[in-house]
Design a protein around this motif. Structure first.
Motif, PDB file in Angstrom:
ATOM      1  N   ILE A  72       0.882  -0.975  -0.046  1.00 44.37           N
ATOM      2  CA  ILE A  72       0.004  -0.120  -0.124  1.00 44.37           C
ATOM      3  C   ILE A  72       0.847   1.140   0.217  1.00 44.37           C
ATOM      4  CG2 ILE A  72      -1.627   1.388   1.425  1.00 44.37           C
ATOM      5  CD1 ILE A  72      -2.975  -1.499   2.269  1.00 44.37           C
ATOM      6  N   LEU A  73       1.857   1.317   0.791  1.00 47.21           N
ATOM      7  CA  LEU A  73       2.996   2.444   0.678  1.00 47.21           C
ATOM      8  C   LEU A  73       3.551   2.716  -0.398  1.00 47.21           C
ATOM      9  CD1 LEU A  73       4.414   1.886   4.242  1.00 47.21           C
ATOM     10  CD2 LEU A  73       2.545   3.490   3.624  1.00 47.21           C
ATOM     11  N   LEU A  74       3.553   1.818  -1.679  1.00 51.71           N
ATOM     12  CA  LEU A  74       4.126   1.783  -2.906  1.00 51.71           C
ATOM     13  C   LEU A  74       3.234   2.244  -3.735  1.00 51.71           C
ATOM     14  CD1 LEU A  74       6.392  -1.527  -3.010  1.00 51.71           C
ATOM     15  CD2 LEU A  74       7.043   0.970  -2.337  1.00 51.71           C
ATOM     16  N   ARG A  75       1.920   2.438  -3.449  1.00 52.94           N
ATOM     17  CA  ARG A  75       0.576   2.908  -4.579  1.00 52.94           C
ATOM     18  C   ARG A  75       1.072   4.342  -4.810  1.00 52.94           C
ATOM     19  NH1 ARG A  75      -4.328   0.671  -1.318  1.00 52.94           N
ATOM     20  NH2 ARG A  75      -4.165   2.795  -0.711  1.00 52.94           N
ATOM     21  N   ASP A  76       0.303   4.913  -5.935  1.00 57.94           N
ATOM     22  CA  ASP A  76       0.238   6.343  -6.149  1.00 57.94           C
ATOM     23  C   ASP A  76      -0.402   7.120  -5.314  1.00 57.94           C
ATOM     24  OD1 ASP A  76       1.567   5.593  -8.528  1.00 57.94           O
ATOM     25  OD2 ASP A  76      -0.324   5.599 -10.140  1.00 57.94           O
ATOM     26  N   ASP A  77      -1.381   6.591  -4.571  1.00 55.37           N
ATOM     27  CA  ASP A  77      -2.057   7.337  -3.559  1.00 55.37           C
ATOM     28  C   ASP A  77      -1.658   6.681  -2.057  1.00 55.37           C
ATOM     29  OD1 ASP A  77      -3.167   4.596  -3.462  1.00 55.37           O
ATOM     30  OD2 ASP A  77      -5.535   5.359  -3.526  1.00 55.37           O
ATOM     31  N   SER A  78      -0.504   6.608  -1.813  1.00 57.62           N
ATOM     32  CA  SER A  78       0.222   5.992  -0.787  1.00 57.62           C
ATOM     33  C   SER A  78      -0.020   7.043   0.545  1.00 57.62           C
ATOM     34  CB  SER A  78       1.704   5.750  -0.808  1.00 57.62           C
ATOM     35  OG  SER A  78       2.406   5.623   0.414  1.00 57.62           O
ATOM     36  N   PRO A  79      -0.334   6.113   1.653  1.00 59.53           N
ATOM     37  CA  PRO A  79      -0.606   7.141   2.876  1.00 59.53           C
ATOM     38  C   PRO A  79       0.734   7.411   3.683  1.00 59.53           C
ATOM     39  CG  PRO A  79      -1.267   4.776   3.223  1.00 59.53           C
ATOM     40  CD  PRO A  79      -0.871   4.857   1.849  1.00 59.53           C
ATOM     41  N   ARG A  80       1.672   6.857   2.930  1.00 58.88           N
ATOM     42  CA  ARG A  80       3.033   6.974   3.559  1.00 58.88           C
ATOM     43  C   ARG A  80       3.416   8.288   4.374  1.00 58.88           C
ATOM     44  NH1 ARG A  80       8.011   4.426   2.672  1.00 58.88           N
ATOM     45  NH2 ARG A  80       7.098   3.469   0.812  1.00 58.88           N
ATOM     46  N   GLU A  81       3.024   9.569   3.593  1.00 63.69           N
ATOM     47  CA  GLU A  81       3.648  10.931   4.053  1.00 63.69           C
ATOM     48  C   GLU A  81       2.599  11.043   5.228  1.00 63.69           C
ATOM     49  OE1 GLU A  81       4.119  15.714   2.529  1.00 63.69           O
ATOM     50  OE2 GLU A  81       3.600  13.892   1.044  1.00 63.69           O
ATOM     51  N   SER A  82       1.389  11.020   5.081  1.00 64.14           N
ATOM     52  CA  SER A  82       0.408  11.526   6.219  1.00 64.14           C
ATOM     53  C   SER A  82       0.751  10.304   7.500  1.00 64.14           C
ATOM     54  CB  SER A  82      -0.990  11.115   5.893  1.00 64.14           C
ATOM     55  OG  SER A  82      -1.412  10.006   5.430  1.00 64.14           O
ATOM     56  N   TRP A  83       0.951   9.002   7.191  1.00 63.75           N
ATOM     57  CA  TRP A  83       1.007   8.104   8.462  1.00 63.75           C
ATOM     58  C   TRP A  83       2.305   8.747   8.935  1.00 63.75           C
ATOM     59  CZ3 TRP A  83       0.264   2.484   6.764  1.00 63.75           C
ATOM     60  CH2 TRP A  83      -1.537   2.323   6.500  1.00 63.75           C
ATOM     61  N   ALA A  84       3.321   9.091   8.069  1.00 67.51           N
ATOM     62  CA  ALA A  84       4.615   9.336   8.708  1.00 67.51           C
ATOM     63  C   ALA A  84       4.801  10.687   9.690  1.00 67.51           C
ATOM     64  CB  ALA A  84       5.876   9.909   7.891  1.00 67.51           C
TER      65      ALA A  84
END
Length: 185
Positions: A23-35
């Motif tokens: 999920i963190l690799l998708r175009d709409d990844s929540p990575r930044e918000s989760w970080a």
């Protein structure tokens, strides 16, 4: 298919934790918000929401449920066709020492959450949102995230072996650090 054994429930949990990496690799990844999340309860809600989206009627997701000894599990996955369950103990890596993370495997995850016959599978899920070094719990040196992960996995294997394989314990790092440098322009 829904899990009917502790081993199957453990496999489902491990697969879903790996799916979080995808999920963190998708175009709409929540990575930044989760970080940007600094509270474990907020991170727990986000991860539980994603696990619920991936359930596909194989399991249900519960948060902060109380065990028989009044301990509160972070996230619990329940098989939809049997009494088998798996527990995920969440820790924000930036907020804890390597010693605390290592001790959480036996003292918290195993001893508090995995005593029941139908609840013998669990994982320590550690999020990492920024570069960090930890003091090694046994040696006078600093360790990086990869070394911490190896240390925690070694402890999980040790605890699992000490139980004579009656419990199944995993460790998963959810790497929220930026994958690439920002492009100029």
């Amino acid at each position: 298919a829904p899990a009917s054994t502790n081993e199957a429930m453990f496999a489902v949990m491990k697969d879903r934790l790996s799916d979080l990496d995808e999920i963190l690799l998708r175009d709409d990844s929540p990575r930044e918000s989760w970080a940007g999340i600094s509270a474990e309860k907020a991170m727990r809600r986000e991860i539980a929401r994603e696990l619920r989206h991936m359930a596909n009627s194989v399991y249900t997701v519960a948060q902060e449920e109380v065990t028989g000894e009044e301990a509160r599990t972070d996230i619990r996955l329940r098989s939809s066709t049997s009494a088998c369950e798996a527990v995920i103990e969440l820790k924000l890596g930036e907020n804890h020492t390597a010693k605390v993370l290592r001790e959480a495997i036996k003292d918290q995850l195993v001893e508090k959450y995995l005593p029941a016959e139908n609840l013998r599978a669990g994982a320590l899920l550690v999020t990492l949102a920024k570069e960090r070094k930890w003091n090694h719990p046994d040696e006078e040196r600093k360790i990086c995230a990869d070394e911490l992960l190896a240390l925690l996995r070694e402890e999980a294997e040790r605890v699992e072996a000490a139980s004579r394989a009656t419990i199944l314990v995993g460790v998963h790092f959810l790497d929220l650090r930026p994958r690439l440098r920002p492009e100029n322009g």
